[in-house]
Design a protein around this motif. Structure first.
Motif, PDB file in Angstrom:
ATOM      1  N   PRO A  43       4.956   8.535 -26.469  1.00  0.00           N
ATOM      2  CA  PRO A  43       6.047   7.107 -26.741  1.00  0.00           C
ATOM      3  C   PRO A  43       5.995   6.652 -28.367  1.00  0.00           C
ATOM      4  N   ARG A  44       4.677   6.973 -28.967  1.00  0.00           N
ATOM      5  CA  ARG A  44       4.480   6.490 -30.379  1.00  0.00           C
ATOM      6  C   ARG A  44       5.098   7.599 -31.412  1.00  0.00           C
ATOM      7  N   LEU A  45       5.375   8.586 -30.984  1.00  0.00           N
ATOM      8  CA  LEU A  45       5.923   9.592 -31.950  1.00  0.00           C
ATOM      9  C   LEU A  45       7.589   9.420 -31.874  1.00  0.00           C
ATOM     10  N   GLY A  46       8.183   8.951 -31.155  1.00  0.00           N
ATOM     11  CA  GLY A  46       9.719   8.566 -31.330  1.00  0.00           C
ATOM     12  C   GLY A  46      10.296   8.653 -30.169  1.00  0.00           C
ATOM     13  N   ILE A  47      11.693   8.818 -30.035  1.00  0.00           N
ATOM     14  CA  ILE A  47      12.374   8.952 -28.815  1.00  0.00           C
ATOM     15  C   ILE A  47      12.714  10.384 -28.563  1.00  0.00           C
ATOM     16  N   LEU A  48      11.976  10.922 -27.360  1.00  0.00           N
ATOM     17  CA  LEU A  48      12.300  12.190 -26.955  1.00  0.00           C
ATOM     18  C   LEU A  48      13.899  12.710 -26.827  1.00  0.00           C
ATOM     19  N   GLN A  49      14.009  13.710 -27.548  1.00  0.00           N
ATOM     20  CA  GLN A  49      15.338  14.186 -27.631  1.00  0.00           C
ATOM     21  C   GLN A  49      15.538  15.373 -26.534  1.00  0.00           C
ATOM     22  N   ALA A  50      16.261  14.792 -25.415  1.00  0.00           N
ATOM     23  CA  ALA A  50      16.306  15.676 -24.212  1.00  0.00           C
ATOM     24  C   ALA A  50      17.248  16.785 -24.457  1.00  0.00           C
ATOM     25  N   LYS A  51      18.354  16.680 -25.194  1.00  0.00           N
ATOM     26  CA  LYS A  51      19.385  17.737 -25.148  1.00  0.00           C
ATOM     27  C   LYS A  51      19.824  17.797 -26.832  1.00  0.00           C
ATOM     28  N   GLY A  52      19.497  18.936 -27.128  1.00  0.00           N
ATOM     29  CA  GLY A  52      19.933  19.376 -28.755  1.00  0.00           C
ATOM     30  C   GLY A  52      19.088  18.617 -29.362  1.00  0.00           C
ATOM     31  N   TYR A  53      18.734  19.325 -30.604  1.00  0.00           N
ATOM     32  CA  TYR A  53      17.768  18.803 -31.703  1.00  0.00           C
ATOM     33  C   TYR A  53      18.424  18.726 -33.109  1.00  0.00           C
ATOM     34  N   TRP A  54      18.173  17.532 -33.591  1.00  0.00           N
ATOM     35  CA  TRP A  54      19.085  17.302 -34.653  1.00  0.00           C
ATOM     36  C   TRP A  54      17.904  16.560 -35.755  1.00  0.00           C
ATOM     37  N   ILE A  55      18.275  16.415 -37.176  1.00  0.00           N
ATOM     38  CA  ILE A  55      17.667  15.781 -38.037  1.00  0.00           C
ATOM     39  C   ILE A  55      18.485  14.821 -38.553  1.00  0.00           C
ATOM     40  N   PRO A  56      18.154  13.464 -38.632  1.00  0.00           N
ATOM     41  CA  PRO A  56      18.952  12.604 -39.180  1.00  0.00           C
ATOM     42  C   PRO A  56      19.371  12.588 -40.763  1.00  0.00           C
ATOM     43  N   LEU A  57      20.556  12.210 -41.348  1.00  0.00           N
ATOM     44  CA  LEU A  57      20.548  12.492 -42.581  1.00  0.00           C
ATOM     45  C   LEU A  57      19.864  11.232 -43.303  1.00  0.00           C
ATOM     46  N   ILE A  58      19.563  11.358 -44.592  1.00  0.00           N
ATOM     47  CA  ILE A  58      18.553  10.251 -45.269  1.00  0.00           C
ATOM     48  C   ILE A  58      19.494  10.268 -46.802  1.00  0.00           C
ATOM     49  N   SER A  59      19.209   9.065 -47.623  1.00  0.00           N
ATOM     50  CA  SER A  59      19.530   8.998 -48.810  1.00  0.00           C
ATOM     51  C   SER A  59      18.896   9.447 -49.654  1.00  0.00           C
ATOM     52  N   GLU A  60      19.246   9.864 -50.963  1.00  0.00           N
ATOM     53  CA  GLU A  60      18.489  10.388 -52.124  1.00  0.00           C
ATOM     54  C   GLU A  60      17.167   9.706 -52.185  1.00  0.00           C
ATOM     55  N   LYS A  61      17.094   8.480 -52.144  1.00  0.00           N
ATOM     56  CA  LYS A  61      15.945   7.625 -52.466  1.00  0.00           C
ATOM     57  C   LYS A  61      15.149   7.912 -51.317  1.00  0.00           C
ATOM     58  N   GLN A  62      15.424   8.163 -50.133  1.00  0.00           N
ATOM     59  CA  GLN A  62      14.596   8.223 -48.915  1.00  0.00           C
ATOM     60  C   GLN A  62      14.059   9.823 -49.175  1.00  0.00           C
ATOM     61  N   ARG A  63      14.913  10.731 -49.542  1.00  0.00           N
ATOM     62  CA  ARG A  63      14.750  12.168 -49.823  1.00  0.00           C
ATOM     63  C   ARG A  63      13.445  12.412 -50.816  1.00  0.00           C
ATOM     64  N   LEU A  64      13.641  11.572 -51.922  1.00  0.00           N
ATOM     65  CA  LEU A  64      12.569  11.624 -52.701  1.00  0.00           C
ATOM     66  C   LEU A  64      11.153  11.069 -52.373  1.00  0.00           C
ATOM     67  N   ARG A  65      11.265   9.939 -51.580  1.00  0.00           N
ATOM     68  CA  ARG A  65      10.095   9.416 -50.873  1.00  0.00           C
ATOM     69  C   ARG A  65       9.442  10.428 -49.758  1.00  0.00           C
ATOM     70  N   ALA A  66      10.427  11.032 -49.122  1.00  0.00           N
ATOM     71  CA  ALA A  66       9.896  11.928 -47.890  1.00  0.00           C
ATOM     72  C   ALA A  66       9.151  13.065 -48.837  1.00  0.00           C
ATOM     73  N   LYS A  67       9.656  13.477 -49.897  1.00  0.00           N
ATOM     74  CA  LYS A  67       9.009  14.703 -50.688  1.00  0.00           C
ATOM     75  C   LYS A  67       7.390  14.358 -51.220  1.00  0.00           C
ATOM     76  N   GLN A  68       7.669  12.974 -51.613  1.00  0.00           N
ATOM     77  CA  GLN A  68       6.231  12.475 -51.982  1.00  0.00           C
ATOM     78  C   GLN A  68       5.187  12.561 -50.898  1.00  0.00           C
ATOM     79  N   ILE A  69       5.982  12.023 -49.679  1.00  0.00           N
ATOM     80  CA  ILE A  69       4.709  11.964 -48.544  1.00  0.00           C
ATOM     81  C   ILE A  69       4.407  13.521 -48.159  1.00  0.00           C
ATOM     82  N   SER A  70       5.402  14.592 -48.479  1.00  0.00           N
ATOM     83  CA  SER A  70       4.978  15.747 -47.943  1.00  0.00           C
ATOM     84  C   SER A  70       3.954  16.183 -48.663  1.00  0.00           C
ATOM     85  N   LYS A  71       4.179  16.007 -50.149  1.00  0.00           N
ATOM     86  CA  LYS A  71       3.095  16.427 -51.146  1.00  0.00           C
ATOM     87  C   LYS A  71       1.571  15.748 -50.790  1.00  0.00           C
ATOM     88  N   LEU A  72       1.713  14.623 -50.579  1.00  0.00           N
ATOM     89  CA  LEU A  72       0.699  13.659 -50.050  1.00  0.00           C
ATOM     90  C   LEU A  72      -0.238  14.127 -48.897  1.00  0.00           C
TER      91      LEU A  72
END
Length: 152
Positions: A43-72
């Motif tokens: 339950p701490r991981l998020g909401i279980l996707q029972a049918k179909g799998y998708w990735i939410p869209l993010i803004s350019e600012k969020q994309r840059l932060r996600a890349k930093q988190i990835s590198k980190l």
């Protein structure tokens, strides 16, 4: 000064500031994996996707932060005295993305390799492969947790 320190000092301020907390988060994630049943952890991981799998869209600012988190996360994981494989990295990345309010999805997959079953966990946010690489073509998704809000 050693080359590792020089390399560290050349990193962005974001990575320098988050290096020790991320190291600790990787340890706490590993501890949670061993101490909690998956039923309590899920339950701490998020909401279980029972049918179909998708990735939410993010803004350019969020994309840059996600890349930093990835590198980190991927940069700190090899420096832990415990094995920080895909699962602790995925939990840590999920926590950091949630902390910054960046939506994403944590996936669990299985594949058969030389008669053995291999498991893998990875996190994607928009077009960013935060941890675990691009694993959709190698692993069959057996579970996906969508997260969009800060961790509770």
């Amino acid at each position: 000064m050693t080359s590792a320190w020089i390399k560290f000092l050349r990193q962005s301020l974001f990575i320098q500031c988050w290096a020790i907390p991320t190291w600790l988060l990787l340890g706490l994630s590993k501890l949670a994996i061993f101490r909690l049943s998956f039923r309590k952890l899920a339950p701490r991981l998020g909401i279980l996707q029972a049918k179909g799998y998708w990735i939410p869209l993010i803004s350019e600012k969020q994309r840059l932060r996600a890349k930093q988190i990835s590198k980190l996360v991927q940069g700190i994981a090899p420096y832990t005295p415990w094995e920080s494989n895909c699962f602790p990295q995925a939990i840590t990345a999920r926590f950091l993305l949630g902390l910054y309010g960046i939506p994403g999805a944590l996936y669990f997959g299985l594949c058969r390799d030389a008669g053995q079953i291999k498991a893998h966990a990875w996190v994607c946010s928009g077009s960013v492969r935060v941890t675990g690489g691009y694993s959709f073509n190698q692993f069959t998704v057996v579970g996906a947790y969508l997260f969009t809000l800060k961790m509770s």
